[in-house]
Design a protein around this motif. Structure first.
Motif, PDB file in Angstrom:
ATOM      1  N   VAL A   1       0.860  -1.177   0.000  1.00  0.00           N
ATOM      2  CA  VAL A   1       0.000   0.000   0.000  1.00  0.00           C
ATOM      3  C   VAL A   1       0.900   1.231   0.000  1.00  0.00           C
ATOM      4  N   ASP A   2       0.609   2.168  -0.891  1.00  0.00           N
ATOM      5  CA  ASP A   2       1.438   3.371  -0.932  1.00  0.00           C
ATOM      6  C   ASP A   2       0.626   4.584  -0.485  1.00  0.00           C
ATOM      7  N   ILE A   3       0.968   5.106   0.677  1.00  0.00           N
ATOM      8  CA  ILE A   3       0.293   6.338   1.103  1.00  0.00           C
ATOM      9  C   ILE A   3       1.304   7.481   1.131  1.00  0.00           C
ATOM     10  N   GLY A   4       2.373   7.281   0.356  1.00  0.00           N
ATOM     11  CA  GLY A   4       3.437   8.283   0.308  1.00  0.00           C
ATOM     12  C   GLY A   4       2.958   9.627  -0.225  1.00  0.00           C
ATOM     13  N   PHE A   5       1.896   9.601  -1.056  1.00  0.00           N
ATOM     14  CA  PHE A   5       1.427  10.877  -1.640  1.00  0.00           C
ATOM     15  C   PHE A   5       0.920  11.831  -0.565  1.00  0.00           C
ATOM     16  N   LEU A   6       0.601  11.294   0.611  1.00  0.00           N
ATOM     17  CA  LEU A   6       0.123  12.155   1.702  1.00  0.00           C
ATOM     18  C   LEU A   6       1.198  13.127   2.165  1.00  0.00           C
ATOM     19  N   THR A   7       2.413  12.888   1.753  1.00  0.00           N
ATOM     20  CA  THR A   7       3.484  13.723   2.263  1.00  0.00           C
ATOM     21  C   THR A   7       4.332  14.355   1.150  1.00  0.00           C
ATOM     22  N   ARG A   8       4.068  13.961  -0.131  1.00  0.00           N
ATOM     23  CA  ARG A   8       4.873  14.456  -1.240  1.00  0.00           C
ATOM     24  C   ARG A   8       4.693  15.942  -1.478  1.00  0.00           C
ATOM     25  N   SER A   9       5.587  16.466  -2.289  1.00  0.00           N
ATOM     26  CA  SER A   9       5.485  17.870  -2.660  1.00  0.00           C
ATOM     27  C   SER A   9       4.575  18.047  -3.867  1.00  0.00           C
ATOM     28  N   VAL A  10       3.771  19.084  -3.815  1.00  0.00           N
ATOM     29  CA  VAL A  10       2.958  19.452  -4.965  1.00  0.00           C
ATOM     30  C   VAL A  10       3.306  20.902  -5.264  1.00  0.00           C
ATOM     31  N   LEU A  11       3.776  21.160  -6.493  1.00  0.00           N
ATOM     32  CA  LEU A  11       4.175  22.520  -6.883  1.00  0.00           C
ATOM     33  C   LEU A  11       5.151  23.128  -5.874  1.00  0.00           C
ATOM     34  N   GLY A  12       6.074  22.316  -5.409  1.00  0.00           N
ATOM     35  CA  GLY A  12       7.122  22.849  -4.546  1.00  0.00           C
ATOM     36  C   GLY A  12       6.778  22.949  -3.078  1.00  0.00           C
ATOM     37  N   LEU A  13       5.532  22.664  -2.733  1.00  0.00           N
ATOM     38  CA  LEU A  13       5.171  22.713  -1.307  1.00  0.00           C
ATOM     39  C   LEU A  13       4.550  21.385  -0.906  1.00  0.00           C
ATOM     40  N   PRO A  14       4.789  20.968   0.338  1.00  0.00           N
ATOM     41  CA  PRO A  14       4.294  19.648   0.745  1.00  0.00           C
ATOM     42  C   PRO A  14       2.766  19.584   0.799  1.00  0.00           C
ATOM     43  N   PHE A  15       2.248  18.416   0.468  1.00  0.00           N
ATOM     44  CA  PHE A  15       0.805  18.198   0.452  1.00  0.00           C
ATOM     45  C   PHE A  15       0.113  18.594   1.759  1.00  0.00           C
ATOM     46  N   PRO A  16       0.704  18.236   2.946  1.00  0.00           N
ATOM     47  CA  PRO A  16       0.019  18.599   4.196  1.00  0.00           C
ATOM     48  C   PRO A  16      -0.223  20.099   4.331  1.00  0.00           C
ATOM     49  N   LEU A  17       0.641  20.914   3.722  1.00  0.00           N
ATOM     50  CA  LEU A  17       0.464  22.360   3.814  1.00  0.00           C
ATOM     51  C   LEU A  17      -0.837  22.784   3.123  1.00  0.00           C
ATOM     52  N   TYR A  18      -1.106  22.172   1.958  1.00  0.00           N
ATOM     53  CA  TYR A  18      -2.355  22.491   1.258  1.00  0.00           C
ATOM     54  C   TYR A  18      -3.551  22.078   2.101  1.00  0.00           C
ATOM     55  N   VAL A  19      -3.412  20.886   2.720  1.00  0.00           N
ATOM     56  CA  VAL A  19      -4.517  20.409   3.573  1.00  0.00           C
ATOM     57  C   VAL A  19      -4.737  21.399   4.713  1.00  0.00           C
ATOM     58  N   PHE A  20      -3.634  21.842   5.317  1.00  0.00           N
ATOM     59  CA  PHE A  20      -3.712  22.802   6.429  1.00  0.00           C
ATOM     60  C   PHE A  20      -4.453  24.061   5.987  1.00  0.00           C
ATOM     61  N   LEU A  21      -4.037  24.627   4.841  1.00  0.00           N
ATOM     62  CA  LEU A  21      -4.662  25.867   4.391  1.00  0.00           C
ATOM     63  C   LEU A  21      -6.130  25.631   4.051  1.00  0.00           C
ATOM     64  N   ALA A  22      -6.426  24.475   3.447  1.00  0.00           N
ATOM     65  CA  ALA A  22      -7.813  24.170   3.109  1.00  0.00           C
ATOM     66  C   ALA A  22      -8.651  24.053   4.378  1.00  0.00           C
ATOM     67  N   VAL A  23      -8.113  23.351   5.379  1.00  0.00           N
ATOM     68  CA  VAL A  23      -8.848  23.195   6.642  1.00  0.00           C
ATOM     69  C   VAL A  23      -9.094  24.560   7.276  1.00  0.00           C
ATOM     70  N   ALA A  24      -8.034  25.388   7.292  1.00  0.00           N
ATOM     71  CA  ALA A  24      -8.165  26.712   7.899  1.00  0.00           C
ATOM     72  C   ALA A  24      -9.236  27.524   7.176  1.00  0.00           C
ATOM     73  N   LEU A  25      -9.220  27.463   5.834  1.00  0.00           N
ATOM     74  CA  LEU A  25     -10.189  28.214   5.033  1.00  0.00           C
ATOM     75  C   LEU A  25     -11.610  27.731   5.315  1.00  0.00           C
ATOM     76  N   LEU A  26     -11.767  26.394   5.321  1.00  0.00           N
ATOM     77  CA  LEU A  26     -13.103  25.825   5.558  1.00  0.00           C
ATOM     78  C   LEU A  26     -13.632  26.234   6.926  1.00  0.00           C
ATOM     79  N   VAL A  27     -12.776  26.103   7.939  1.00  0.00           N
ATOM     80  CA  VAL A  27     -13.221  26.416   9.296  1.00  0.00           C
ATOM     81  C   VAL A  27     -13.526  27.910   9.418  1.00  0.00           C
TER      82      VAL A  27
END
Lengths: 341, 346, 333
Positions: free
Chosen positions: C168-194
């Motif tokens: 099972v590969d869950i490595g994408f949960l931590t990879r970089s997307v456009l130079g920034l790590p995926f969790p950062l996008y999740v963080f910003l999305a969560v902050a925006l939603l909340v």
């Protein structure tokens, strides 16, 4: 504001029945009986251990409980506990008494500073004390370079922990005397009444002329002193000061204080009750040690106890219970405030 | 658990009693062991009483290590009392006293804080109760009070990491470069020993410069934050060519953040060379994937067996050497298959 | 002497819990701006003189390091806004979520594992919220108790360390997307939603009202118990999300991954300027707080200070912010 709630009424609210003592007796019975059933033996050494815990975590608990009686929550006692241990070991290299005194003086300063912030700026103590706690951990880590600092005079440890009358040690006797002194102060002096009054109803206390600010400062100083006494004696006893004691001591303290009948809303509880709470919890822990139970049982026990206390102390519980028995709706005031909606 | 039980009673006085009863019932179930009694005769493990004072089951490393020892001793007929704690020196000190009061034939002690356990160890010695110290080397002040210390090869673990790193850097074609070390809790006795081993190798290869040594407290998140910032810091200063994450999960944190920062990873890719010294499954996976160059054989299962061997030896013969150190082996891609099972326990 | 200062408001609010927030009126901004200016100049001076601080790579490093703490800080702010301090076991819960996620993964697959972990996080926190909100239980006791129970239950029932299953590969949960790590996008999305939830939904706004003045909210017929439950549940979702991302990052999960998350999250929430007793705060402030703390830590690291100093400064900043925020409130009143 037609009625002026009197001091007597405010103070009276603080008395809560004998529940902590009942719990202690029940626990003591269990402690005597259960190991026998399980084929283990309880020796006088176990009672000695009980008071050893009283001398460290017990003092921390009373420190936490004091400010809770006044309706404050002071996380930083845990930081003071660690910091004082470090100071005692560092500055007490030649003479442990010097180390102890230095630890107490510095702790008093920290307590005064924090009390002043809480009292004069009207700051929420949970937030301030969190900051102070983090800062103190950073300070101990900086001073000790994150290393345990050894204390080279092992004889001090021997003197502090040598058994007297089978179940006491110098350390536990000092702790018991300190707690007794605080208990007397809180029960029989005006200071004690004022503290409880502040915890019951700060607004009313102000109105009847209680000097809330100064009392809070003194209270935080007392609390810091107790916590420092526990922390520094523990460090001398272990002949080492650990920079970070972890969060478990505070969990112990909080549980003990709550078992002792103090509520986080303030105004309730006595020092004697807290002492009973400490002994009850120590007995439980000692019991788990005697029976060599896995740590998860201890976690579940602590967590369960805390939630049960939270339930028992929850003001909403009575209302909820009543509403279950009488299925009529609680009367809601008509929405009258303009800023809602 | 107690939540459902509470609903049936209304008076506050009655609220706490069922919970305590429940707790006690649970503790009674958990309570094992039998009566202690010193049978100080050498010859056999059978019937000996042993107290194992160690970190608790909440930590997987400890769980594997402790249960290995207990299962072995019990299968040989010894009576084991298991006293766990969550790396709390004050609690451990009491547990040693507790054990002393039961007068066992042996105390096996993994001291959460080697220095803070010295007075307790001294009290044990005063009552003639032998202590075998395990996992972390004893504090110098504590050495006189223990019977023996059976340790992993901390210095060799560090040395192996250094040797792996040099080999990896050469394979990556790096002739000179910057190396960072992200360590376990620097305040322990063990971590400086590993660094000592690591530095002994690095000092002989001055073309690779250890530019930073940072304490991550064995916490992968701290390791991640530190390495993120170090990659940024050295970006314009020649970059970072080699990294030592003291355990495989710290090494993994370095690898993940390197990838996030756009740094090429792996000796074969001419990228960052990452090595470690405690082997976990994640490290084996990373070695197989080519992201990590190597690790070493510190694993709870293997070390537990080592301790078992010497504890049995002590209980049957009555004495063992004062200091017994396990031999550690380098693991790289070349021999990873051999160690996969040993290292995949956690 | 102070008796005259006490207003005859409802008896349930204590002196410590004054309610004014920025929304209530214009503030006297001159001293505040001065303060801000001083801080800004000081920080800039430090930043410019710190070797390697001003660079794109370093900015990226700071941002990358805030994701996990940041999401937990957003959850913490929601609890604070409901007027119930904070959870003292949010880090433990994140570790537990992480273990649960990996434990479920081999049996139910990725999508269902994510959903179930979210549900579990939601439920665990909602339960705590119910005790706090409906029965007026104290948040500190309840969250510490719940934390101890979770540690006990997990140690008892789950293996101490859960691995990513083979294949099972869950490595994408931590990879970089456009130079920034995926969790950062999740963080910003969560902050925006909340942030949107708090501002634009009726429930979100009501949660804030409960935190500002519980008695008034209750008198106005708001379902305070339910609202507090919802606030905790949202924090539970944040915690579960953090747990899942942590599993991806560590490629394994155990209780030790909780690290210092609990206090870091609370510190970030406070430093962002949210009040622990409700009445003031937002998800955006949590983002700000997390970034400020990470920036200070980064600057100290670059200047060669050790962990101890970093922690010490973090604590002092928390105290200063609490004091500054309160002074501001007093000057408004």
């Amino acid at each position: 504001m037609t009625t002026r709630p009197g001091m007597a009424r405010l103070a009276r609210r603080s008395r809560r029945g004998g529940l902590p003592y009942v719990l202690l007796v029940v626990m003591l019975l269990v402690f005597v009986v259960l190991p026998v059933v399980a084929g283990q033996q309880v020796t006088s050494f176990n009672y000695y251990n009980l008071f050893q815990v009283f001398a460290s975590l017990g003092l921390l608990s009373v420190a936490l409980g004091l400010t809770m009686i006044a309706g404050e929550f002071d996380l930083s006692v845990l930081g003071t506990y660690a910091f004082a241990g470090l100071v005692a070991v560092k500055l007490g290299a030649d003479d442990p008494v010097v180390g102890l005194l230095a630890a107490l003086v510095l702790a008093a300063l920290i307590g005064a500073l924090q009390g002043a912030l809480v009292a004069w700026f009207r700051l929420p103590s949970a937030a301030v004390s969190l900051g102070v706690y983090i800062a103190l951990l950073g300070l101990t880590a900086t001073i000790s370079d994150s290393k345990t600092v050894p204390y080279n005079n092992l004889n001090v440890s021997d003197v502090l922990d040598r058994q007297y009358l089978e179940i006491f040690s110098l350390r536990s006797i000092i702790a018991i005397l300190a707690v007794a002194a605080i208990a007397v102060t809180m029960t029989y002096t005006r200071f004690g009444r004022d503290v409880r009054a502040i915890g019951s109803d700060r607004r009313a206390s102000l109105r009847i002329g209680v000097r809330v600010d100064s009392i809070l400062v003194v209270l935080f100083v007392l609390s810091a002193l107790l916590s420092a006494l526990g922390g520094s004696m523990l460090a001398l006893s272990l002949a080492a000061a650990t920079p970070d004691p972890g969060f478990d001591p505070l969990i112990f303290a909080l549980t003990a204080v709550l078992l002792g009948g103090v509520s986080l809303r303030g105004g309730t509880g006595t020092v004697l009750g807290i002492a009973a709470g400490i002994l009850t919890l120590s007995l439980l822990r000692e019991l788990l040690t005697v029976l060599a139970t896995p740590t998860y049982v201890s976690s579940l026990a602590t967590g369960g106890l805390l939630l049960v206390v939270a339930f028992a102390a929850a003001p909403g519980l009575n209302a909820w219970w009543l509403s279950m028995r009488r299925p009529t709706k609680r009367v809601a005031e008509p929405p009258s405030l303009s800023r809602v909606g | 658990m107690s939540v459902t039980g509470v609903r049936q009673v209304s008076r506050r006085t009655h609220l706490l009693t069922p919970a305590i009863a429940l707790v006690l019932a649970m503790s009674a179930c958990g309570g094992g062991g039998g009566e202690a009694g010193a049978t100080n005769s050498a010859g056999s493990v059978e019937g000996k009483s042993v107290a194992l004072i160690s970190c608790g089951d909440f930590n997987r490393w400890c769980q594997v290590f402790n249960h290995g020892i207990m299962d072995d001793l019990r299968s040989n007929g010894a009576d084991v009392t298991y006293l766990e704690s969550q790396f709390d020196a004050a609690v451990q000190s009491q547990q040693v006293d507790q054990a002393i009061s039961q007068n066992p034939d042996l105390i096996i002690l993994y001291a959460a804080d080697a220095r803070a356990l010295v007075p307790a160890m001294r009290r044990a010695q005063q009552r003639d109760i032998p202590i075998i110290n395990v996992v972390s080397a004893p504090a110098p002040e504590g050495k006189p009070y223990i019977t023996s210390s059976v340790e992993p090869g901390a210095v060799e673990l560090g040395k192996n990491a250094g040797l792996n790193l040099i080999e990896g850097l050469k394979e990556a074609g790096v002739t000179e470069g910057n190396v960072v070390a992200v360590t376990g809790t620097a305040g322990t006795i063990e971590v400086p020993l590993r660094m000592q081993g690591f530095m002994s190798v690095m000092d002989q290869n001055p073309q690779y410069k250890v530019v930073e040594t940072q304490d991550a407290n064995w916490d992968p998140q701290k390791a991640a934050q530190i390495s993120q910032q170090l990659f940024a810091k050295y970006r314009d200063k020649g970059g970072i060519q080699g990294a030592f994450g003291m355990s495989d999960d710290l090494a993994n944190a370095i690898i993940q953040t390197a990838k996030q920062a756009g740094v090429t990873v792996g000796a074969a890719n001419k990228g960052l060379v990452v090595v470690s010294s405690n082997c976990y499954k994640v490290g084996i996976d990373n070695i197989e994937a080519g992201d990590q160059y190597g690790t070493s054989t510190e694993s709870p299962g293997r070390y537990s067996e080592f301790v078992q061997k010497w504890v049995n030896e002590y209980l049957t013969k009555g004495s063992i050497e004062k200091e017994i150190i396990q031999e550690e082996v380098r693991i790289t891609r070349a021999n990873v298959g051999e160690w996969k099972d040993t290292c995949s326990v956690i | 002497m102070t008796a005259e200062n006490v207003t005859a408001a409802d008896p349930d609010t204590t002196v410590r819990a004054p309610v004014p927030s920025e929304r209530r009126g214009p503030s006297s901004s001159a001293p505040r701006m001065l303060w801000g200016l001083v801080v800004l100049v000081a920080v800039s001076a430090l930043a410019l003189t710190t070797d390697g601080f001003v660079s794109v790579a370093n900015a990226r490093a700071i941002l990358s390091s805030v994701s996990f703490t940041g999401i937990l800080a957003v959850g913490t702010v929601v609890i604070m806004l409901s007027g119930n301090l904070f959870s003292l076991s949010i880090g433990t819960s994140a570790a537990v979520s992480s273990m649960l996620f990996l434990y479920l993964l081999p049996d139910v697959g990725f999508v269902l594992a994510v959903l179930l972990t979210l549900v579990a996080g939601y439920a665990t926190f909602a339960l705590q919220g119910a005790i706090v909100g409906r029965l007026d239980g104290n948040a500190i006791i309840v969250t510490i108790g719940a934390g101890a129970l979770q540690v006990g239950a997990v140690t008892w029932l789950l293996p101490g360390s859960v691995q990513v299953p083979d294949g099972v590969d869950i490595g994408f949960l931590t990879r970089s997307v456009l130079g920034l790590p995926f969790p950062l996008y999740v963080f910003l999305a969560v902050a925006l939603l909340v942030q949107c939830w708090l501002h634009y939904s009726a429930t979100g706004r009501q949660v804030e009202l409960v935190g500002e003045n519980k008695a008034a909210a209750r008198a106005a017929g708001l379902p305070t118990g339910k609202l507090v439950t919802v606030a905790f549940a949202v924090a539970g979702l944040c915690t579960a999300i953090t747990g899942i991302l942590l599993a991806g990052f560590n490629q394994n999960a155990n209780l030790a991954v909780s690290g210092t998350f609990t206090f870091d999250a609370i510190a970030a929430a406070i430093v962002g300027g949210s009040s622990v007793i409700g009445g003031r705060g937002s998800a955006a402030r949590a983002v700000l707080g997390a970034v400020i703390i990470a920036t200070i830590a980064n600057m100290l690291l670059l200047r060669g200070f050790g962990t101890g100093v970093r922690v010490l400064v973090e604590g002092i900043v928390v105290v200063l912010v609490v004091v500054a925020a309160q002074r501001r409130k007093r000057s408004i009143a």
